[in-house]
Design a protein around this motif. Structure first.
Motif, PDB file in Angstrom:
ATOM      1  N   LEU D  40      18.059  20.766  -2.104  1.00  9.48           N
ATOM      2  CA  LEU D  40      17.724  20.361  -3.469  1.00  9.48           C
ATOM      3  C   LEU D  40      17.209  18.930  -3.342  1.00  9.48           C
ATOM      4  CD1 LEU D  40      17.843  21.392  -6.360  1.00  9.48           C
ATOM      5  CD2 LEU D  40      20.155  20.524  -6.519  1.00  9.48           C
ATOM      6  N   LYS D  48      19.522  16.005  -9.487  1.00  7.25           N
ATOM      7  CA  LYS D  48      20.033  16.871  -8.421  1.00  7.25           C
ATOM      8  C   LYS D  48      21.557  16.782  -8.291  1.00  7.25           C
ATOM      9  CE  LYS D  48      18.637  13.670  -4.678  1.00  7.25           C
ATOM     10  NZ  LYS D  48      18.413  12.444  -5.449  1.00  7.25           N
ATOM     11  N   THR D  51      23.235  18.485 -11.236  1.00  9.30           N
ATOM     12  CA  THR D  51      23.241  19.933 -11.059  1.00  9.30           C
ATOM     13  C   THR D  51      24.448  20.364 -10.228  1.00  9.30           C
ATOM     14  OG1 THR D  51      20.834  19.891 -11.103  1.00  9.30           O
ATOM     15  CG2 THR D  51      21.870  21.875 -10.223  1.00  9.30           C
ATOM     16  N   SER D  52      24.690  19.635  -9.126  1.00  4.57           N
ATOM     17  CA  SER D  52      25.800  20.043  -8.264  1.00  4.57           C
ATOM     18  C   SER D  52      27.142  19.839  -8.960  1.00  4.57           C
ATOM     19  CB  SER D  52      25.747  19.282  -6.952  1.00  4.57           C
ATOM     20  OG  SER D  52      25.988  17.916  -7.166  1.00  4.57           O
ATOM     21  N   ASP D 180      26.403  16.639  -1.150  1.00  5.54           N
ATOM     22  CA  ASP D 180      25.590  15.731  -1.950  1.00  5.54           C
ATOM     23  C   ASP D 180      25.262  14.494  -1.115  1.00  5.54           C
ATOM     24  OD1 ASP D 180      24.350  14.262  -3.854  1.00  5.54           O
ATOM     25  OD2 ASP D 180      25.974  14.283  -5.308  1.00  5.54           O
ATOM     26  N   ILE D 212      21.948  18.541  -0.949  1.00  7.23           N
ATOM     27  CA  ILE D 212      21.239  17.682  -1.889  1.00  7.23           C
ATOM     28  C   ILE D 212      20.820  16.424  -1.165  1.00  7.23           C
ATOM     29  CG2 ILE D 212      21.556  16.300  -3.971  1.00  7.23           C
ATOM     30  CD1 ILE D 212      23.680  18.645  -4.581  1.00  7.23           C
ATOM     31  N   MET D 229      13.044  18.815  -7.465  1.00  7.79           N
ATOM     32  CA  MET D 229      13.300  18.483  -8.882  1.00  7.79           C
ATOM     33  C   MET D 229      12.628  17.173  -9.255  1.00  7.79           C
ATOM     34  SD  MET D 229      17.250  19.531  -9.663  1.00  7.79           S
ATOM     35  CE  MET D 229      17.148  19.179 -11.398  1.00  7.79           C
TER      36      MET D 229
END
Lengths: 306, 300, 322, 326
Positions: D40, D48, D51-52, D180, D212, D229
């Motif tokens: 991502l 991003k 989102t996670s 992340d 990510i 994104m």
């Protein structure tokens, strides 16, 4: 940890010397002739001279300081100008009531402060938080002597539940401890709240949630243990406030402790007692802070393992 | 020097219009107004200051007027808050006392803050032995619990409201020195101060133009929070008989003289106490609000 | 023939650290341990390495933000390391710095104009209209709109703020710009704007850059010559082409191999180093890299390798080549 | 290709700041299959991370999921109670964060912090949990694991702490690992170690990974599929080979051109003009239009949809939709 403790103890030495110099100079800072003070206003010039020689006040100041330190280390705090008793006896008599009063006040302050602080932090911006913080800021703004008088009026005079003052039984402790501890409880509550809220923002709290731990376990385990580290340090600092406050509260409750002795001595200009008491209060404060520093070391693994 | 390349760089930066210009002061005011409690307490403080200035000239009774016909009277239309053991009007005395408490609180903190700030800046900026000496002296002053230090000083100088101001300012010095020192240290390490140093700015310019302004918000917040404490300390000393002496309308002293009549006339102690409480409360609330706006890092 | 602008000779920075029960035993943290290099006029010299390698300390010593423990910084025949007071202050304007963090390096209390004007005031440009004009010109040069000079720095985005920082560094017409990780706090699309801007400014103003970064791709793109540092020492120094085509030091080889390449077609044999970077407070004896080096020999554990010129202009400090 | 493990559809996450409502994630849909590694990608503020955190339902206060669904193994995570969600977190979906230095509790020993996760999700004794902890630590390449469990986080380096974080995430054998920016805070040589480890865990345990990152190099090395994104929206989704060979969206193209490549010796880098707009000043129409070199009139008026391309990828751009229409 050993290294840390030794360093803390050694760090106290210059401060102790500094304090002793300040306290020693205390008598010399009072305007007028110290020998005249000791001998009394109506003593003859000859008497004053005798006193001066007896107390070594004619010697150079550094030498006087060494003599003072020598006496101090032998437990000789001088003779009370008013009662002519050794100061150490006067103080020994009054020590325990003050000690227990401080102890119970601190216990009450910690219990109330921590509870309010934790509840406020976890219920942030809810009614629990607002009322907790309202109580705390009020507690911080209350003059302790007034709170004490109002408590006497309500619980002792109107309701007749508790004694108005003095130290006769364990019930005598309730009102003074409550009065003395309230201000500190307020400080602890506010500080605990902000410390806990800071911790709750930390990354490791998020890690705890990501592990799937329940919130109660995160707050009472992970967060509180970290938040306690600054709270402990701050509580040590508040102890000075407690010692100062005890003078006021003991006066309000006619408490047979060190604080009232200090005030009485000031009105009688009993300088040797005042000098000894100031020394004692600051030593006590330093000792408490040393203990707090050591507890801090135990709570903080980074220091414990250093 | 102008080349085509210059135009190209222009384009990258994107000359998109910025939102309306915001000065640091307007940002501060906006945030402060959002703190409703602080705003209200700020108005309270302004009210107190007005009372302190014009109060003594508008009160209904002279504060020294003794009237043995009306001794220890409860609150009434004639005496709104009742009378004291000498028949003096409590309302008038409390209004008159505002000036004493506010000025004692303000000036004692001001003196302590000025000295402490200066020492803290020196210690934090120059470090090394300057820092060591200043901080060791502060450590020693700190080793005396505040009230005890003040009592000791009054014991030397003798009782009196001026001496209380001196005592309270002395015990404020080390706390200001410490807090200013630590914010000086962090300001000195701040990257933009470092950038200033790398340009070649002299120490004096660094301290007064860049570091001191960084510490100022901390000082203002702490100043406000300490005023409440100072008023309490001064009232306590007066209550103990070490500060203002009767017949001064100082609130602590009034309270002390009323305590013997507590069981029959509690209002004599109640009202001066409420005055202290209210005054200290507005300063504490205002300090809290200022802290949230200016410097959320400061703890009590 | 390149003309040397600054010569750095055997530069060292040792920080005292305390140990022992009373903290009396002094141990030196060797942040920079005897490095030498020359910056040629008009070139970009890249200083690359991982955390704790001393690259930023080196930049700060050149700027006199940190006093060197030992060594020389020779500029126009003078040793800057030994200068003090007023003389140092006036020499300072030849060297300027761009910082990593575009947020923290600009005062939140000053307008953009005041920030860029500051060096002019400090170095005695008294004429107000001249200062104004120079600030405006500088802002346009770095791609900022001079109409926005009265704004506060916090009203700008990270990339724009970095441009303000660059304008501040350039306003005194310096010879050398020390750029300490100038793009690592920025987003990729902004990074390339700033890198391009720095290159354009170099072309126009004939600047010399000391470019400090941990990101080899950026360093390779912008630099002419590159020095690779590890635990306070220079391991390898070469022109960028020969450094990447033919890395000699095992550390350089590993470093290059560790960089992820944005192209899934390229499959490389990776050298993954074992273990952590040792602390500079307690560096290994001999060659500092021997604890992680896949080619370490016995001699590496005891003897510090000399720097040799393996090929013209390609220096390496490794026992493999002695 | 395996079963869809995670199916995010039309996710909208909004942050409330006073009266303002900012859509940090706006109509985001994607799926992850079992055993897959999906990247991502995007710059700061593209949504991003939000989102996670939405998938884990760990949004900070002020953030709220307003719309959409997140199906994991056929179960809608947004419909679960907080208690049921706790059973998923750390057990079936685990997460590794960017900052290894601050993500571990400084006052608890390493062992205790990992044991805790096992004990909360499994019926095991403390002794069994400890055994599994040590085993997992060994699996993530931590030497002297038996001693490390009795140490505190500050005694470990950044790379080691990130290994501990990964061990903590893997200890309950989750089906999905959300990482992340797991290597952003680490040095390059340490980053190579951690990426190596994640690849190995993915192969050995079949754990799917949602990675990510802002680093296209990391994406190229690790992922099979990539989602790009920009300003809270997915602009392109495709397999990793075609993303780097033929990027479609002008933003992706600009991002790739801006990235310096080792050994390529280009004179100048490509770049994207202007700045990322902030969420409260989003442009009308396509969010990239003001910075887009190929922007057309329609781009400034309407928001393009995310539509399928001929090569199987998805792209949110009028350039391709116009071609198709023609």
């Amino acid at each position: 940890m050993l290294r840390y403790t030794i360093r803390r103890v050694l760090g106290l030495i210059p401060i102790l010397i500094g304090i002793s110099i300040f306290v020693f100079l205390f008598v010399h800072l009072i305007p007028g002739d110290p020998a005249r003070l000791v001998a009394g206003q109506d003593a003859t010039v000859k008497d004053v001279q005798l006193v001066r020689e007896r107390l070594g006040l004619d010697k150079p100041i550094p030498l006087q300081y060494l003599t003072y330190m020598d006496n101090l280390l032998h437990g000789n705090l001088g003779i009370s100008l008013k009662t002519q008793q050794p100061v150490i006896h006067l103080i020994a008599e009054r020590f325990m009531p003050t000690f227990w009063l401080s102890f119970f006040s601190l216990a009450w302050a910690l219990a109330a402060g921590l509870l309010i602080g934790v509840v406020s932090a976890t219920k942030r911006n809810k009614w629990q938080d607002y009322s907790g913080m309202f109580l705390a800021v009020s507690g911080l703004s209350l003059p302790s002597f007034w709170l004490g008088l109002m408590a006497i009026q309500l619980f002792a005079v109107d309701l007749g539940l508790l004694p108005t003052g003095g130290l006769d039984s364990w019930t005598s402790y309730i009102l003074p401890s409550f009065t003395l501890g309230t201000g500190i409880a307020a400080v602890i509550a506010r500080f605990t709240r902000s410390a806990l809220m800071d911790v709750l923002k930390e990354d490791y709290i998020r890690t705890g949630h990501a592990k799937g731990l329940p919130r109660s376990r995160i707050v009472w385990g992970h967060a509180l243990k970290n938040a306690m580290i600054p709270v402990v340090t701050m509580t040590g600092m508040q102890f000075g406030f407690l010692l100062g406050g005890s003078v006021v509260v003991e006066t309000v409750f006619s408490w047979p402790g060190l604080g009232r002795l200090l005030i009485d001595s000031i009105s009688y200009r009993d300088y040797t007692v005042i000098q000894a008491e100031i020394l004692l209060f600051s030593l006590e404060f330093l000792l408490i802070n040393l203990i707090v520093d050591i507890i801090y070391g135990f709570l903080n693994p980074q220091i414990r393992y250093d | 020097m102008a080349t085509e390349k210059q135009i190209e760089t222009m384009e990258w930066a994107g000359t998109s219009p910025l939102p309306a210009r915001k000065s640091p002061f307007s940002r501060f005011m906006k945030k402060l107004i959002r703190q409703r409690l602080a705003f209200v307490s700020g108005i309270g403080i302004i009210g107190l200051i007005i009372i302190a200035i014009i109060g003594p000239s508008i009160i209904p009774y002279k504060i020294t007027t003794v009237d043995y016909q009306y001794v220890l009277q409860g609150p009434s239309a004639r005496h709104w808050l009742g009378t004291d053991p000498y028949g003096r009007d409590l309302f008038s005395r409390i209004i008159a006392g505002t000036r004493i408490s506010l000025s004692v609180g303000f000036f004692s903190v001001l003196a302590g803050a000025a000295a402490g700030t200066f020492l803290g800046l020196l210690a934090g900026f120059y470090g090394k032995w300057v820092d060591s000496i200043i901080m060791r002296i502060c450590d020693i002053l700190f080793a005396f619990p505040g009230m005890i230090l003040a009592i000791g000083i009054v014991a030397i100088l003798g009782p009196g409201i001026m001496n209380v101001v001196i005592a309270v300012s002395i015990f404020n010095i080390p706390s200001f020195a410490r807090i200013v020192r630590s914010s000086t240290l962090s300001a000195r390490a701040a990257l933009f101060v470092e950038a200033e140093r790398s340009i070649g700015a002299k120490n004096r310019r660094l301290i007064w133009r860049h570091i001191f302004p960084e510490t100022i918000s901390t000082i203002i917040v702490y100043f406000t929070m300490r005023i409440g404490t100072a008023i309490l300390a001064a009232a306590s000393l007066s209550f103990l008989g070490l500060g203002a002496q009767p017949p001064s309308p100082e609130w602590g002293a009034m309270l002390s003289s009323g305590r013997d009549y507590l069981d029959t006339s509690p209002f004599v102690t109640l009202f001066p106490g409420l005055a202290i409480f209210f005054t200290v409360l507005v300063f504490n609330l205002f300090g809290d609000g200022l802290r949230d706006v200016l410097d959320p890092k400061i703890k009590d | 023939m390149p003309e040397p602008l600054v010569q750095v000779k055997n530069l060292k920075k040792y920080y005292p650290a305390q140990s022992g029960i009373l903290g009396l035993k002094k141990v030196a943290v060797k942040a920079v341990d005897g490095i030498s290099f020359t910056l040629n006029r008009g070139e970009t010299f890249g200083l690359v390495g991982e955390s704790g390698c001393g690259k930023s300390t080196t930049g700060r010593m050149l700027m006199h933000l940190t006093e060197p423990t030992d060594g020389q910084i020779i500029f126009e025949g003078k040793d800057l390391a030994s200068l003090k007071g007023e003389e140092l202050r006036s020499e300072r304007r030849h060297f300027q710095m761009i910082f990593q963090d575009p947020y923290a390096s600009l005062s939140p209390r000053m307008s953009v104009r005041a920030i860029i004007e500051e060096p002019l005031i400090i170095h005695g440009v008294k004429d107000k209209s001249e200062r104004r004009e120079r600030v405006d010109r500088m802002m346009e040069l770095v791609g900022l709109n001079s109409d926005q000079a009265d704004r506060y720095s916090y009203e700008f985005s990270g990339g724009q703020r970095q441009r303000i920082g660059i304008a501040r560094a350039l306003v005194l017409n310096p010879d050398l710009i020390i750029a300490d990780e100038p793009v690592s706090a920025l987003d990729v699309s902004i990074q390339s704007q700033i890198v391009n801007l720095l290159q354009d400014l170099q072309d126009q103003l004939g600047l010399t850059y000391l470019f400090i970064a941990h990101d080899l791709s950026v360093i390779e793109h912008i630099s002419n010559r590159i020095a690779v540092m590890y635990l306070g020492r220079i391991m390898e120094l070469a022109g960028k082409k020969s450094l990447y085509a033919e890395p000699l030091h095992p550390y350089t080889q590993a470093l290059i191999s560790a960089i992820p390449i944005p192209d899934p077609q390229i499959k490389r044999e990776k050298i993954v180093l074992k273990g952590d970077i040792p602390s500079p407070a307690n560096p290994p004896a001999g060659c500092p890299f021997h604890t992680r080096c896949p080619k370490a020999m016995d001699i590496c554990r005891t003897v510090r390798p000399e720097t040799i010129e393996k090929q013209p202009g390609h220096f390496v400090a490794c026992h493999l080549y002695n | 290709m395996g079963q869809p493990l995670l199916e995010v559809s039309h996710l909208q996450t909004t942050f409330f700041d006073g009266k303002q409502a900012l859509n940090a994630v706006d109509d985001v849909s994607f799926t992850i299959h079992e055993g897959e590694t999906v990247g991502l990608v995007g710059e700061s503020g593209c949504g991003k991370s939000v989102t996670s955190l939405s998938i884990m339902r760990l949004l900070s206060s002020g953030g709220k999921i307003m719309n959409g669904s997140i199906h994991f193994n056929g179960q809608n995570l947004l419909a679960l109670s907080e208690k049921e969600m706790r059973n998923i977190r750390g057990n079936e979906i685990a997460m590794v964060f960017q900052e290894p230095m601050t993500s571990l509790n400084p006052v608890y020993k390493i062992g205790k912090q990992i044991d805790e996760a096992i004990i909360y999700h499994n019926k095991v004794t403390k002794k069994e949990a400890r055994q599994r902890t040590i085993e997992t630590l060994k699996n993530v390449g931590i030497p002297r694991a038996e001693e490390i469990v009795r140490e505190y986080p500050f005694q470990l380096s950044g790379g080691m702490r990130q290994r501990v974080m990964i061990a903590m995430a893997m200890v309950c054998k989750p089906k999905l690992l959300i990482a992340d920016e797991p290597t952003t805070a680490l040095d390059v040589t340490i980053q190579a170690q951690i990426l190596d480890l994640m690849r190995e865990l993915n192969k050995k345990n079949g754990t799917a990974i949602l990675l990510i990152t802002h680093d296209l190099g990391v994406v190229a090395e690790m992922c099979e599929r990539v989602i790009v994104m920009y300003c809270g929206k997915v602009v392109e989704e495709t397999d990793v080979q075609s993303l780097f060979a033929h990027p479609h969206h002008p933003y992706t193209q600009g991002l790739l051109a801006s990235t310096p490549k080792l050994g390529e010796h280009a004179e100048r880098l490509g770049s994207i003009k202007g700045n990322v707009p902030s969420l409260n000043h989003l442009p009308k129409g396509c969010r990239f239009a003001p910075r887009c070199p190929k922007a057309m009139a329609i781009c400034r008026e309407q928001v393009p949809a995310l539509e399928a391309l001929d090569d199987g990828g998805l792209c949110r751009c009028f350039l391709y939709q116009a071609k198709k229409a023609r």
